[in-house]
Design a protein around this motif. Structure first.
Motif, mmCIF file in Angstrom:
data_model
loop_
_atom_site.group_PDB
_atom_site.id
_atom_site.type_symbol
_atom_site.label_atom_id
_atom_site.label_comp_id
_atom_site.label_asym_id
_atom_site.label_seq_id
_atom_site.Cartn_x
_atom_site.Cartn_y
_atom_site.Cartn_z
ATOM 1 N N VAL A 101 71.771 21.702 4.068
ATOM 2 C CA VAL A 101 71.940 21.761 2.613
ATOM 3 C C VAL A 101 72.877 20.638 2.204
ATOM 4 O O VAL A 101 74.000 20.538 2.706
ATOM 5 C CB VAL A 101 72.504 23.120 2.157
ATOM 6 N N ASN A 134 71.777 18.138 -3.916
ATOM 7 C CA ASN A 134 71.157 19.450 -4.188
ATOM 8 C C ASN A 134 69.790 19.569 -3.519
ATOM 9 O O ASN A 134 68.787 19.905 -4.154
ATOM 10 C CB ASN A 134 71.051 19.700 -5.696
ATOM 11 N N THR A 135 69.774 19.297 -2.205
ATOM 12 C CA THR A 135 68.541 19.395 -1.447
ATOM 13 C C THR A 135 68.718 20.319 -0.250
ATOM 14 O O THR A 135 69.846 20.581 0.193
ATOM 15 C CB THR A 135 68.080 18.015 -0.934
ATOM 16 N N ILE A 136 67.587 20.797 0.297
ATOM 17 C CA ILE A 136 67.595 21.619 1.504
ATOM 18 C C ILE A 136 66.427 21.191 2.377
ATOM 19 O O ILE A 136 65.334 20.908 1.879
ATOM 20 C CB ILE A 136 67.518 23.122 1.160
ATOM 21 N N VAL A 166 67.780 22.712 -4.308
ATOM 22 C CA VAL A 166 68.520 23.949 -4.577
ATOM 23 C C VAL A 166 69.193 23.823 -5.939
ATOM 24 O O VAL A 166 69.455 22.721 -6.417
ATOM 25 C CB VAL A 166 69.582 24.232 -3.491
ATOM 26 N N VAL A 204 72.070 30.936 -0.802
ATOM 27 C CA VAL A 204 73.172 30.168 -0.222
ATOM 28 C C VAL A 204 74.416 30.396 -1.069
ATOM 29 O O VAL A 204 74.396 30.192 -2.290
ATOM 30 C CB VAL A 204 72.837 28.665 -0.158
ATOM 31 N N TYR A 211 73.407 29.690 -4.837
ATOM 32 C CA TYR A 211 72.355 28.667 -4.835
ATOM 33 C C TYR A 211 71.020 29.284 -4.448
ATOM 34 O O TYR A 211 70.923 30.014 -3.449
ATOM 35 C CB TYR A 211 72.695 27.538 -3.867
#
Length: 338
Positions: free
Chosen positions: A237, A242-244, A218, A198, A209
């Motif tokens: 995202v 900071n998650t996906i 991430v 990313v 990322y």
């Protein structure tokens, strides 16, 4: 005598230290903590794209006092008025700084994280959180009442990966309509080509990322991320947390006019260039509808090429091979007999 004197001095020093701090449960609390006070150079702020690089506001604070010399972290917190700061957007002051300037784009990005509407004034509150460590209870300043009008500020992330040859310039993108740090988009991954990264721009280079240390996270500089399987997913995202996440997202055609009847969907394919869901299949006289993820929870019918959520069956009058296109941007469909 000397021994007794030393003991008295030691006990006195311990008492002084203990007086400066007390303990509440497992948290050490500064007993004489005095919070900062905060003021702003403006209380009504209208932000625009044309002036986004100009200074929009300056926040000024007084130095908080925890009763002894310490490194203090001062953090500006902004929240929607009346929410008791249950959800905040934060910005940290530089070390030892008693003022913090925000350009239009910086303040716009900050307040949009609260989910407030654009092009309309919203009432927000601002305060300063001052802390010296996680072991000390922070102190909070007075609360400022402000009115802020943000502007629409769409931003993108780019997702190069094995599904498209690892080429940033032609990669699928995720969009954040309000630049609130949460990005979403549809990506179709093919079998054996699940890896991706990313990016914040259409070229390689930091920040890139990749996979974080925890599942579903991430991190800048992490290894390749991977989709859970082949197929089309709504990829989300969240750069605030900071998650996906991956949500299956597949449309199909179902109905008496299809080979599977009303029991089995004929899967469609998403074209990332045209933004169309497409399938070429054989139809017979009857009816069709479109539905999401093989479930009637979300379905479209319609008439005259216009989609309607939960709408009436779409009639097919002649047998033959058809190309079926569905456009969820314009809410239209076409049936083209080949």
């Amino acid at each position: 005598m000397k021994s007794s004197l030393y003991k008295i001095i030691a006990l006195s020093m311990f008492a002084l230290i203990f007086a400066a701090c007390s303990k509440e449960g497992d948290t050490i609390v500064a007993s004489s903590g005095t919070p900062s006070t905060v003021s702003a150079s403006a209380s009504t702020i209208v932000l625009t794209k044309a002036t986004e690089n100009n200074k929009a506001v300056t926040f000024s604070i007084t130095k908080p006092d925890f009763g002894y010399s310490a490194v203090i972290t001062n953090t500006l917190q902004i929240a929607v008025k009346g929410t008791d700061f249950s959800k905040v957007a934060e910005a940290t002051f530089d070390a030892n700084a008693l003022t913090k300037d925000f350009t239009g784009v910086e303040l716009n990005t900050l307040v949009l994280k609260l989910g407030i509407p654009t092009e309309r004034a919203s009432d927000v509150e601002a305060r300063i959180k001052s802390s010296i460590s996680e072991h000390y209870t922070p102190v909070y300043s007075n609360v400022l009442q402000m009115k802020v009008t943000p502007y629409s500020s769409t931003s993108w992330l780019y997702v190069p990966g094995a599904y498209q040859g690892w080429t940033p310039g032609t990669a699928d993108s995720l969009v954040s309509p309000t630049s609130n740090g949460i990005y979403e988009g549809l990506i179709t991954f093919t079998a054996g080509n699940l890896g991706f990264k990313v990016l914040t721009k259409k070229s390689w280079g930091p920040p890139e990322y990749g996979k974080g240390s925890a599942a579903g996270s991430v991190a800048v500089g992490g290894g390749d991320l991977a989709a859970p399987s082949a197929g089309t997913f709504r990829v989300t995202v969240d750069l605030n947390a900071n998650t996906i996440t991956f949500t299956p997202y597949s449309w199909g055609v179902i109905g008496s006019a299809t080979l599977g009847g009303w029991n089995t969907d004929t899967d469609m394919t998403y074209n990332r260039e045209s933004k169309l869901w497409t399938v070429t299949t054989t139809l017979v006289p009857g009816a069709i509808k479109f539905r999401l993820n093989d479930d009637w929870g979300t379905n479209f019918g319609g008439a005259g090429g216009v989609l309607a959520s939960g709408g009436s069956d779409i009639n097919v009058t002649a047998a033959g091979s058809y190309r079926i296109d569905m456009n969820l941007v314009t809410n239209t469909y076409t049936l083209t007999k080949l």
